[in-house]
Write an enzyme that holds these catalytic residues in place. Structure first.
Site, PDB file in Angstrom:
ATOM      1  N   ASP A  10       0.958  -1.079  -0.467  1.00 56.56           N
ATOM      2  CA  ASP A  10      -0.010   0.366  -0.362  1.00 56.56           C
ATOM      3  C   ASP A  10       1.065   0.863   0.032  1.00 56.56           C
ATOM      4  O   ASP A  10       1.884   1.025   0.163  1.00 56.56           O
ATOM      5  CB  ASP A  10      -0.882  -0.142   1.562  1.00 56.56           C
ATOM      6  CG  ASP A  10      -1.832   1.378   1.854  1.00 56.56           C
ATOM      7  OD1 ASP A  10      -2.498   1.604   0.661  1.00 56.56           O
ATOM      8  OD2 ASP A  10      -1.425   1.600   2.873  1.00 56.56           O
ATOM      9  N   ASP A  12      -0.065   5.172   0.905  1.00 54.03           N
ATOM     10  CA  ASP A  12      -0.202   6.088   2.224  1.00 54.03           C
ATOM     11  C   ASP A  12      -0.736   4.966   3.355  1.00 54.03           C
ATOM     12  O   ASP A  12      -0.802   4.287   3.436  1.00 54.03           O
ATOM     13  CB  ASP A  12      -1.879   6.865   1.579  1.00 54.03           C
ATOM     14  CG  ASP A  12      -2.039   7.119   0.243  1.00 54.03           C
ATOM     15  OD1 ASP A  12      -1.045   8.388  -0.011  1.00 54.03           O
ATOM     16  OD2 ASP A  12      -3.816   7.247  -0.222  1.00 54.03           O
ATOM     17  N   GLY A  47      -7.953   3.247   3.519  1.00 45.80           N
ATOM     18  CA  GLY A  47      -7.906   2.840   2.389  1.00 45.80           C
ATOM     19  C   GLY A  47      -9.338   2.318   0.907  1.00 45.80           C
ATOM     20  O   GLY A  47      -9.713   1.768   0.099  1.00 45.80           O
ATOM     21  N   SER A 117      -5.680   4.826  -4.374  1.00 49.52           N
ATOM     22  CA  SER A 117      -5.944   6.212  -4.791  1.00 49.52           C
ATOM     23  C   SER A 117      -5.179   7.115  -5.856  1.00 49.52           C
ATOM     24  O   SER A 117      -4.419   6.578  -6.791  1.00 49.52           O
ATOM     25  CB  SER A 117      -4.312   7.390  -3.965  1.00 49.52           C
ATOM     26  OG  SER A 117      -4.447   8.654  -4.201  1.00 49.52           O
TER      27      SER A 117
HETATM   28  C1  BG6 Z   1      -6.089   5.826   0.272  1.00 46.64           C
HETATM   29  C2  BG6 Z   1      -6.219   6.183   1.407  1.00 46.64           C
HETATM   30  O1  BG6 Z   1      -4.534   4.943  -0.250  1.00 46.64           O
HETATM   31  O2  BG6 Z   1      -6.654   5.983  -1.324  1.00 46.64           O
HETATM   32  C3  BG6 Z   1      -7.937   6.191   1.235  1.00 46.64           C
HETATM   33  O3  BG6 Z   1      -5.623   4.932   2.223  1.00 46.64           O
HETATM   34  C4  BG6 Z   1      -7.600   7.405  -0.025  1.00 46.64           C
HETATM   35  O4  BG6 Z   1      -7.247   7.458   2.753  1.00 46.64           O
HETATM   36  C5  BG6 Z   1      -8.629   6.803  -1.080  1.00 46.64           C
HETATM   37  O5  BG6 Z   1      -9.504   7.837   0.310  1.00 46.64           O
HETATM   38  C6  BG6 Z   1      -8.544   7.209  -2.060  1.00 46.64           C
HETATM   39  O6  BG6 Z   1      -7.498   8.197  -2.449  1.00 46.64           O
HETATM   40  P1  BG6 Z   1      -7.522   9.359  -3.857  1.00 46.64           P
HETATM   41  O7  BG6 Z   1      -6.242  10.150  -3.855  1.00 46.64           O
HETATM   42  O8  BG6 Z   1      -8.027   9.289  -4.943  1.00 46.64           O
HETATM   43  O9  BG6 Z   1      -8.707  10.646  -3.046  1.00 46.64           O
HETATM   44 MG    MG Z   2      -2.858   2.967   3.509  1.00 47.40          MG
END
Ligand code: BG6
Ligand code: MG
Length: 228
Positions: A10, A12, A47, A117
């Site tokens: 992962d 973040d 996540g 993300s």
């Molecule tokens: C994940 C994070 O990696 O990405 C989440 O843990 C986040 O908290 C998700 O909501 C989506 O991210 P983004 O950057 O597309 O808004």
């Molecule tokens: Mg994470």
């Protein structure tokens, strides 16, 4: 390594401290809306996709919003978040992460990034982490966020490695559940009382020598395969 053939990471909160930026960006929106939002509440967003995260945050308040208002709020949060991550440097890579990635690769173990993300590309570019991965799966490639296993199964498929030979590193319970559904080994980064779906937890990559960590994963995988 007989069992461990791929490590899936992962992004973040595992490789860099962007989990704190997600929190700051959501908190700014929550404050504007008059919704009380704590770090504990934020655990539920890790996540989870951007829109699902917004729904969880709004459920902590009392008001109802139209789809158009929600779309604008998600864009507002993403603006807050991008302003933070666009200033990132490689100093924000979490301690021990690069050493571990390099060690794993030197042992012939393949690597995949598994993040839902849509902003992962910006972070990989700002930190220089992109070069350590054989496969990159982010929110632009998958349609289902964690705890759905799609992100990790896509990574394993990219690498051509069966799920039972993959280990996932996650700071979120939703991500660990995704890895469990994918049939992969699971290492939690953080508090074992929160990350109950992990096979074992470490505080971070600097807490253990890379060879010891790999040996521990290998032995967990061996036990699991023998028990299966
Ligand atoms: C994940 C994070 O990696 O990405 C989440 O843990 C986040 O908290 C998700 O909501 C989506 O991210 P983004 O950057 O597309 O808004
Ligand atoms: Mg994470």
């Amino acid at each position: 390594m007989r069992f461990l053939k791929a490590c899936l990471f992962d992004l973040d909160g595992v490789l860099c401290n962007t989990a704190k930026y997600h929190f700051i960006a959501w908190k700014k929106l929550a404050d504007r809306l008059g919704i009380s939002f704590t770090e504990r509440d934020n655990e539920r967003l890790k996540g989870v996709s951007r829109m699902e995260s917004l729904e969880i945050l709004l459920s902590l308040g009392k008001k109802q919003y139209s789809p158009e208002e929600k779309r604008k709020m998600a864009a507002e949060k993403n603006g807050n978040y991008l302003a933070l991550i666009r200033k990132m440097t490689r100093d924000e890579i979490l301690p021990g992460a690069v050493d571990f990635l390099q060690y794993v690769r030197s042992r012939g173990i393949r690597t995949s990034l598994g993040s839902v993300s849509k902003n992962a590309g910006v972070i990989l570019e700002r930190t220089g982490l992109g070069r350590f991965f054989d496969s990159i799966v982010d929110g632009n490639r998958v349609t289902r966020a964690k705890p759905d296993p799609e992100v990790f199964l896509t990574g394993a498929r990219d690498l051509g490695i069966p799920p039972e030979n993959c280990a996932v590193f996650e700071d979120a319970q939703s991500g660990l559940i995704a890895a469990r559904r994918a049939g992969m080994a699971r290492i939690g980064i953080g508090n074992p009382e929160i990350l109950t779906a992990a096979e074992f937890c470490i505080p971070g990559f600097s807490s253990m020598a890379p060879e010891k960590l790999l040996a521990r994963i290998e032995s967990a995988m061996e036990k699991r395969q023998k028990g299966a």
